[in-house]
Design a protein around this motif. Structure first.
Motif, PDB file in Angstrom:
ATOM      1  N   LYS A 140      35.195  38.610  54.506  1.00 52.75           N
ATOM      2  CA  LYS A 140      34.215  39.740  54.694  1.00 52.75           C
ATOM      3  C   LYS A 140      33.744  40.553  53.716  1.00 52.75           C
ATOM      4  CE  LYS A 140      32.588  37.580  59.297  1.00 52.75           C
ATOM      5  NZ  LYS A 140      32.730  38.236  60.864  1.00 52.75           N
ATOM      6  N   ASP A 141      35.426  41.022  53.475  1.00 54.29           N
ATOM      7  CA  ASP A 141      35.650  41.901  52.782  1.00 54.29           C
ATOM      8  C   ASP A 141      36.857  41.952  52.170  1.00 54.29           C
ATOM      9  OD1 ASP A 141      35.102  44.832  53.449  1.00 54.29           O
ATOM     10  OD2 ASP A 141      35.414  44.706  55.509  1.00 54.29           O
ATOM     11  N   HIS A 142      37.309  43.073  51.506  1.00 54.66           N
ATOM     12  CA  HIS A 142      37.848  43.071  49.491  1.00 54.66           C
ATOM     13  C   HIS A 142      39.357  43.851  50.688  1.00 54.66           C
ATOM     14  CE1 HIS A 142      39.471  42.785  45.758  1.00 54.66           C
ATOM     15  NE2 HIS A 142      38.454  41.590  45.564  1.00 54.66           N
ATOM     16  N   LEU A 143      40.528  43.607  49.902  1.00 54.17           N
ATOM     17  CA  LEU A 143      41.710  44.295  50.220  1.00 54.17           C
ATOM     18  C   LEU A 143      42.432  44.779  48.863  1.00 54.17           C
ATOM     19  CD1 LEU A 143      43.605  43.514  53.293  1.00 54.17           C
ATOM     20  CD2 LEU A 143      42.280  45.433  52.974  1.00 54.17           C
ATOM     21  N   SER A 144      41.675  46.147  48.076  1.00 55.25           N
ATOM     22  CA  SER A 144      42.000  46.924  47.122  1.00 55.25           C
ATOM     23  C   SER A 144      43.523  47.289  47.064  1.00 55.25           C
ATOM     24  CB  SER A 144      41.382  47.662  46.014  1.00 55.25           C
ATOM     25  OG  SER A 144      40.668  48.975  47.472  1.00 55.25           O
ATOM     26  N   ASP A 145      44.334  47.497  48.504  1.00 58.01           N
ATOM     27  CA  ASP A 145      45.377  47.876  47.825  1.00 58.01           C
ATOM     28  C   ASP A 145      47.229  46.950  48.516  1.00 58.01           C
ATOM     29  OD1 ASP A 145      45.038  47.787  50.573  1.00 58.01           O
ATOM     30  OD2 ASP A 145      45.526  50.127  51.739  1.00 58.01           O
ATOM     31  N   LEU A 146      45.820  45.797  48.830  1.00 50.45           N
ATOM     32  CA  LEU A 146      47.359  44.807  48.795  1.00 50.45           C
ATOM     33  C   LEU A 146      47.358  43.693  47.322  1.00 50.45           C
ATOM     34  CD1 LEU A 146      48.323  43.202  51.512  1.00 50.45           C
ATOM     35  CD2 LEU A 146      46.364  41.959  51.373  1.00 50.45           C
ATOM     36  N   HIS A 147      49.096  43.503  47.419  1.00 47.75           N
ATOM     37  CA  HIS A 147      49.829  43.070  45.727  1.00 47.75           C
ATOM     38  C   HIS A 147      50.639  42.668  46.914  1.00 47.75           C
ATOM     39  CE1 HIS A 147      46.572  44.876  43.266  1.00 47.75           C
ATOM     40  NE2 HIS A 147      46.523  46.221  44.110  1.00 47.75           N
ATOM     41  N   THR A 148      50.528  41.109  45.436  1.00 47.53           N
ATOM     42  CA  THR A 148      51.724  40.271  46.272  1.00 47.53           C
ATOM     43  C   THR A 148      52.523  38.730  45.013  1.00 47.53           C
ATOM     44  OG1 THR A 148      53.357  39.352  47.973  1.00 47.53           O
ATOM     45  CG2 THR A 148      51.294  37.868  47.774  1.00 47.53           C
ATOM     46  N   ASP A 149      54.081  38.822  45.550  1.00 52.32           N
ATOM     47  CA  ASP A 149      54.212  38.190  44.400  1.00 52.32           C
ATOM     48  C   ASP A 149      54.000  36.445  44.807  1.00 52.32           C
ATOM     49  OD1 ASP A 149      55.780  39.875  42.604  1.00 52.32           O
ATOM     50  OD2 ASP A 149      57.032  40.125  44.618  1.00 52.32           O
ATOM     51  N   TYR A 150      53.747  36.000  46.220  1.00 51.51           N
ATOM     52  CA  TYR A 150      53.543  34.871  46.192  1.00 51.51           C
ATOM     53  C   TYR A 150      52.022  34.281  47.594  1.00 51.51           C
ATOM     54  CZ  TYR A 150      56.872  32.495  44.059  1.00 51.51           C
ATOM     55  OH  TYR A 150      57.471  31.416  42.844  1.00 51.51           O
ATOM     56  N   ILE A 151      51.492  34.136  47.189  1.00 49.14           N
ATOM     57  CA  ILE A 151      50.606  33.405  48.276  1.00 49.14           C
ATOM     58  C   ILE A 151      50.757  31.818  48.914  1.00 49.14           C
ATOM     59  CG2 ILE A 151      48.064  33.825  49.421  1.00 49.14           C
ATOM     60  CD1 ILE A 151      47.245  35.566  47.262  1.00 49.14           C
ATOM     61  N   PHE A 152      50.697  31.315  50.299  1.00 46.36           N
ATOM     62  CA  PHE A 152      50.774  30.325  50.367  1.00 46.36           C
ATOM     63  C   PHE A 152      49.283  30.004  51.561  1.00 46.36           C
ATOM     64  CE2 PHE A 152      54.242  31.685  51.989  1.00 46.36           C
ATOM     65  CZ  PHE A 152      54.249  31.840  53.453  1.00 46.36           C
ATOM     66  N   MET A 153      48.857  29.048  51.333  1.00 41.58           N
ATOM     67  CA  MET A 153      47.639  28.479  52.417  1.00 41.58           C
ATOM     68  C   MET A 153      48.218  27.899  52.801  1.00 41.58           C
ATOM     69  SD  MET A 153      44.363  29.757  49.394  1.00 41.58           S
ATOM     70  CE  MET A 153      43.469  29.776  51.117  1.00 41.58           C
ATOM     71  N   ALA A 154      48.241  27.013  53.803  1.00 38.64           N
ATOM     72  CA  ALA A 154      48.369  25.635  54.606  1.00 38.64           C
ATOM     73  C   ALA A 154      47.256  24.852  55.246  1.00 38.64           C
ATOM     74  CB  ALA A 154      49.322  25.574  55.155  1.00 38.64           C
ATOM     75  N   VAL A 180      36.434  33.747  47.734  1.00 36.12           N
ATOM     76  CA  VAL A 180      37.797  33.925  47.982  1.00 36.12           C
ATOM     77  C   VAL A 180      39.645  34.047  47.542  1.00 36.12           C
ATOM     78  CG1 VAL A 180      39.785  33.284  49.883  1.00 36.12           C
ATOM     79  CG2 VAL A 180      37.498  33.780  51.208  1.00 36.12           C
ATOM     80  N   LEU A 181      39.215  32.619  46.230  1.00 36.57           N
ATOM     81  CA  LEU A 181      39.935  32.558  45.908  1.00 36.57           C
ATOM     82  C   LEU A 181      40.208  33.433  44.470  1.00 36.57           C
ATOM     83  CD1 LEU A 181      39.659  28.583  44.988  1.00 36.57           C
ATOM     84  CD2 LEU A 181      41.410  29.502  46.418  1.00 36.57           C
ATOM     85  N   SER A 182      39.260  34.465  44.588  1.00 34.54           N
ATOM     86  CA  SER A 182      38.427  34.933  43.098  1.00 34.54           C
ATOM     87  C   SER A 182      39.593  36.046  43.336  1.00 34.54           C
ATOM     88  CB  SER A 182      37.762  35.224  42.640  1.00 34.54           C
ATOM     89  OG  SER A 182      36.831  34.249  42.030  1.00 34.54           O
ATOM     90  N   LYS A 183      40.135  36.838  45.313  1.00 35.44           N
ATOM     91  CA  LYS A 183      39.980  37.689  45.873  1.00 35.44           C
ATOM     92  C   LYS A 183      41.287  37.537  45.951  1.00 35.44           C
ATOM     93  CE  LYS A 183      35.845  39.028  48.299  1.00 35.44           C
ATOM     94  NZ  LYS A 183      34.961  38.592  50.086  1.00 35.44           N
ATOM     95  N   LEU A 184      41.750  36.121  46.275  1.00 35.76           N
ATOM     96  CA  LEU A 184      43.409  36.548  46.495  1.00 35.76           C
ATOM     97  C   LEU A 184      44.055  36.441  44.707  1.00 35.76           C
ATOM     98  CD1 LEU A 184      43.726  33.382  48.435  1.00 35.76           C
ATOM     99  CD2 LEU A 184      43.922  35.710  49.150  1.00 35.76           C
ATOM    100  N   TYR A 185      43.256  35.924  43.206  1.00 35.38           N
ATOM    101  CA  TYR A 185      43.158  36.360  42.649  1.00 35.38           C
ATOM    102  C   TYR A 185      43.769  38.052  41.606  1.00 35.38           C
ATOM    103  CZ  TYR A 185      44.166  36.156  37.280  1.00 35.38           C
ATOM    104  OH  TYR A 185      44.193  35.990  35.740  1.00 35.38           O
ATOM    105  N   ASP A 186      42.323  38.408  42.578  1.00 37.47           N
ATOM    106  CA  ASP A 186      42.824  40.392  42.499  1.00 37.47           C
ATOM    107  C   ASP A 186      44.037  40.664  43.172  1.00 37.47           C
ATOM    108  OD1 ASP A 186      40.907  40.259  41.078  1.00 37.47           O
ATOM    109  OD2 ASP A 186      39.457  40.914  42.706  1.00 37.47           O
ATOM    110  N   VAL A 187      44.348  40.062  44.237  1.00 35.08           N
ATOM    111  CA  VAL A 187      45.440  40.613  45.171  1.00 35.08           C
ATOM    112  C   VAL A 187      46.770  39.823  44.690  1.00 35.08           C
ATOM    113  CG1 VAL A 187      46.839  40.109  47.281  1.00 35.08           C
ATOM    114  CG2 VAL A 187      44.594  40.131  47.318  1.00 35.08           C
ATOM    115  N   LEU A 188      47.221  38.690  43.675  1.00 37.32           N
ATOM    116  CA  LEU A 188      48.529  38.830  43.108  1.00 37.32           C
ATOM    117  C   LEU A 188      48.854  39.309  42.450  1.00 37.32           C
ATOM    118  CD1 LEU A 188      47.701  34.498  42.260  1.00 37.32           C
ATOM    119  CD2 LEU A 188      49.734  35.801  44.049  1.00 37.32           C
ATOM    120  N   ASN A 189      50.350  39.667  41.840  1.00 37.72           N
ATOM    121  CA  ASN A 189      51.049  40.753  40.680  1.00 37.72           C
ATOM    122  C   ASN A 189      50.554  39.654  39.917  1.00 37.72           C
ATOM    123  OD1 ASN A 189      51.275  42.671  42.699  1.00 37.72           O
ATOM    124  ND2 ASN A 189      53.524  41.902  43.734  1.00 37.72           N
TER     125      ASN A 189
END
Length: 200
Positions: A97-111, A123-132
């Motif tokens: 539903k939303d976007h977090l522009s100030d959230l950044h990380t080195d690893y994302i895992f989803m099981a 959602v995969l596009s939004k997570l791409y933006d979150v990754l460093n």
């Protein structure tokens, strides 16, 4: 899809021996793909009660447990405070539903999360933006199973098609393999899990 309402209801009874066992083999599989992670930050995306992420706390500098279900987040908060864990935090948020522009990380895992997300490409596009830069997204989910017909979840994923989708978003260095087979682990059906590692 999303199924947040369902997870709100089952949060208290979520941690079964079967789920703990699959979480253990999943976290062991993730561990194989980590590189110099002890000075990196991670997000356990769609963490549920944190069964996978709790197994990986020693691998990372910190883990943010993120889920759409407030009750699931409550469960993980209790685990963190009960065990006096210092390198974990929680966030209740819905990337569908939303976007977090100030959230950044080195690893994302989803099981076993992607199958619950209707518009998973978004959602995969939004997570791409979150990754460093050079950050990793690691996905564990069910291989496609045509016997599964449900309005609640996808019927698993074809690894090659998922890789192509991610390449189009911008992910690179994608590798995947099937690592676990189980009896009646997917909507009452026998199924297998794959792990996919990708990089920004």
């Amino acid at each position: 899809m999303g199924n947040t309402d369902k997870f709100e209801m089952i949060a208290n009874q979520y941690d079964t021996p079967e789920r703990a066992q699959i979480a253990k083999v999943s976290s062991d599989a993730i561990r194989e793909y980590l590189v110099d992670a002890n000075n990196k930050n991670a997000i356990d995306f769609g963490c549920g009660t944190g069964l996978v992420g709790m197994n990986l706390l020693n691998e990372f500098q910190s883990i943010l447990f993120l889920d759409t279900s407030q009750n699931m987040i409550h469960q993980i908060k209790q685990k963190i405070s009960g065990s006096n864990i210092q390198n974990a935090d929680t966030l209740c948020f819905d990337f569908e539903k939303d976007h977090l522009s100030d959230l950044h990380t080195d690893y994302i895992f989803m099981a076993q999360v992607l199958l619950h997300i209707e518009d998973f490409q978004s959602v995969l596009s939004k997570l791409y933006d979150v990754l460093n830069p050079e950050g990793h997204l690691i996905i564990i989910d069910f291989n496609k199973n045509d016997e599964i017909v449900s309005d609640l979840v996808h019927s698993g994923f074809d690894q090659e098609m998922l890789s192509d989708t991610m390449l189009n978003i911008g992910y690179k260095n994608i590798q995947s393999k099937t690592f676990y087979k189980g009896s009646k682990i997917f909507m009452g059906h026998d199924a297998s899990l794959f792990i996919l590692d990708s990089q920004k």
